[in-house]
Design a protein around this motif. Structure first.
Motif, short mmCIF file in Angstrom:
data_model
loop_
_atom_site.label_atom_id
_atom_site.label_comp_id
_atom_site.label_asym_id
_atom_site.label_seq_id
_atom_site.Cartn_x
_atom_site.Cartn_y
_atom_site.Cartn_z
N UNK A 112 20.28 56.82 -16.12
CA UNK A 112 20.96 55.58 -16.50
C UNK A 112 22.26 55.47 -15.71
N UNK A 113 22.95 56.59 -15.52
CA UNK A 113 24.16 56.60 -14.72
C UNK A 113 25.07 57.75 -15.09
N UNK A 114 26.02 58.04 -14.22
CA UNK A 114 27.01 59.08 -14.52
C UNK A 114 28.16 58.48 -15.31
N UNK A 115 28.89 59.34 -16.00
CA UNK A 115 29.88 58.87 -16.96
C UNK A 115 31.31 59.31 -16.64
N UNK A 116 31.51 60.60 -16.50
CA UNK A 116 32.86 61.14 -16.32
C UNK A 116 32.74 62.58 -15.83
#
Length: 338
Positions: free
Chosen positions: A133-137
């Motif tokens: 879904x995607x990277x966050x931090x």
């Protein structure tokens, strides 16, 4: 004899009447059923409620509270969806659970997702059942001890009792990599303990362990709890060793724990991987699109401090694995690419 024949005749007439009645009733119900069937078809556009299990991490880390916030954002912005966050053993356990169909969305580290996709390190077979879904931090690798321990460098861990993360967590792989570039073996040069974050900091406080590797967004709740009762130190990783680590493992990056965090008197140099979200490949493109949109367009609704670091613009940084088609659709629509 007459009585028997008469009784038989009456019985046959009775049975015949039942058959005729049943047939008549069936015709009548059939007409009614046809009407009901058309009514059901007309309401069939409404999908049944979709349950989404968000696999997170230990309750003392960052994944669990952040996952609860994500679940709430999804519930508030999507109809017919009920998302719930579940505490787990974190990255490795989550990737295995996704592969086994025991969750729909999972937190993981970018390095662990790459291992899972390739069937490497702790994974025996490639996992083709997920998309990003995607990277966050950044997930900061924190080597935690107390000032009284005298531990100031990674080399000081030799011979010490050190927690290297819960079984099935990505922290163990990080500990192995970092010890390796410092000339130490995780199985021979330290007394390794497989503890989660909460048990790690409790062990440090009780004196049963000397230090702990904790891979988590900072500040981490378990370390904050330790800092409330003890003077905490975070072991520095030099620029030279960080570069050596990055040259060997491309998913690491340099990071820094700011002064004041956990009461630190000065900032500490270390390394990080990225936290990311993945979705099971069986989830529909439309559903994952809507969840991706809900998360990245409602970051103001993320109550956790890490919400300030989460954005669509940075969500493809270091993602390292294929996106789920639903997430890909969202980023394509917004002109975001790696």
């Amino acid at each position: 004899m007459f009585n028997k024949k008469g009784l038989l005749t009456i019985s046959m007439l009775f049975l015949l009447s039942l058959v005729l009645f049943a047939c008549g009733g069936g015709a009548s119900d059939g007409g009614g059923s046809g009407d009901d069937s058309e009514g059901d078809a007309g309401g069939g556009d409404e999908e049944g409620e979709q349950f989404i299990q968000v696999l997170t991490g230990g309750t003392e880390g960052t994944y669990y509270p952040l996952g609860g916030t994500f679940a709430q954002v999804i519930n508030d912005n999507l109809d017919n969806v009920e998302a719930n966050a579940t505490s787990t053993g974190a990255s490795v356990e989550n990737m295995n659970a996704i592969s086994e169909g025991d969750g729909e969305i999972a937190f993981t580290q970018t390095d662990i997702a790459a291992y899972a996709a390739g069937g490497e390190v702790m994974f025996e077979e490639p996992n083709e059942d997920f998309g990003a879904i995607g990277t966050l931090y950044p997930e900061t690798i924190q080597i935690v001890a107390t000032q009284d321990s005298g531990i100031e460098t990674v080399e000081d861990l030799e011979g010490k009792t050190v927690s290297v993360g819960a079984p099935g967590s990505g922290t163990n792989a990080n500990a192995d990599n970092i010890l390796e570039v410092h000339g130490l073996d995780i199985n021979e040069d330290i007394q390794a303990r497989d503890l989660d974050f909460g048990d790690s900091t409790t062990g440090i406080q009780d004196g049963t362990i000397d230090a702990a590797f904790i891979t988590s967004g900072t500040p981490t709740g378990a370390v904050e709890s330790l800092a409330a009762t003890s003077d905490v130190t975070i072991v520095n990783i030099s620029t030279e060793k960080a570069q050596e680590l990055m040259d060997q493992y491309s998913y690491y990056s340099e990071d820094e724990i700011p002064e004041g965090t956990y009461g630190l008197e000065e900032s500490v140099s270390t390394v990080a991987v990225q936290a990311m979200l993945v979705a099971h490949s069986d989830l529909s493109e439309d559903l994952v699109y809507e969840m991706t949109k809900a998360i990245f367009e409602n970051t103001d609704q993320i109550s956790h401090a890490k919400g300030e670091l989460i954005s669509a613009e940075s969500a493809l940084d270091g993602v390292g694995v294929d996106l789920h088609p639903g997430a890909q659709k969202y980023f394509d629509e917004n002109g975001i690419s790696e």
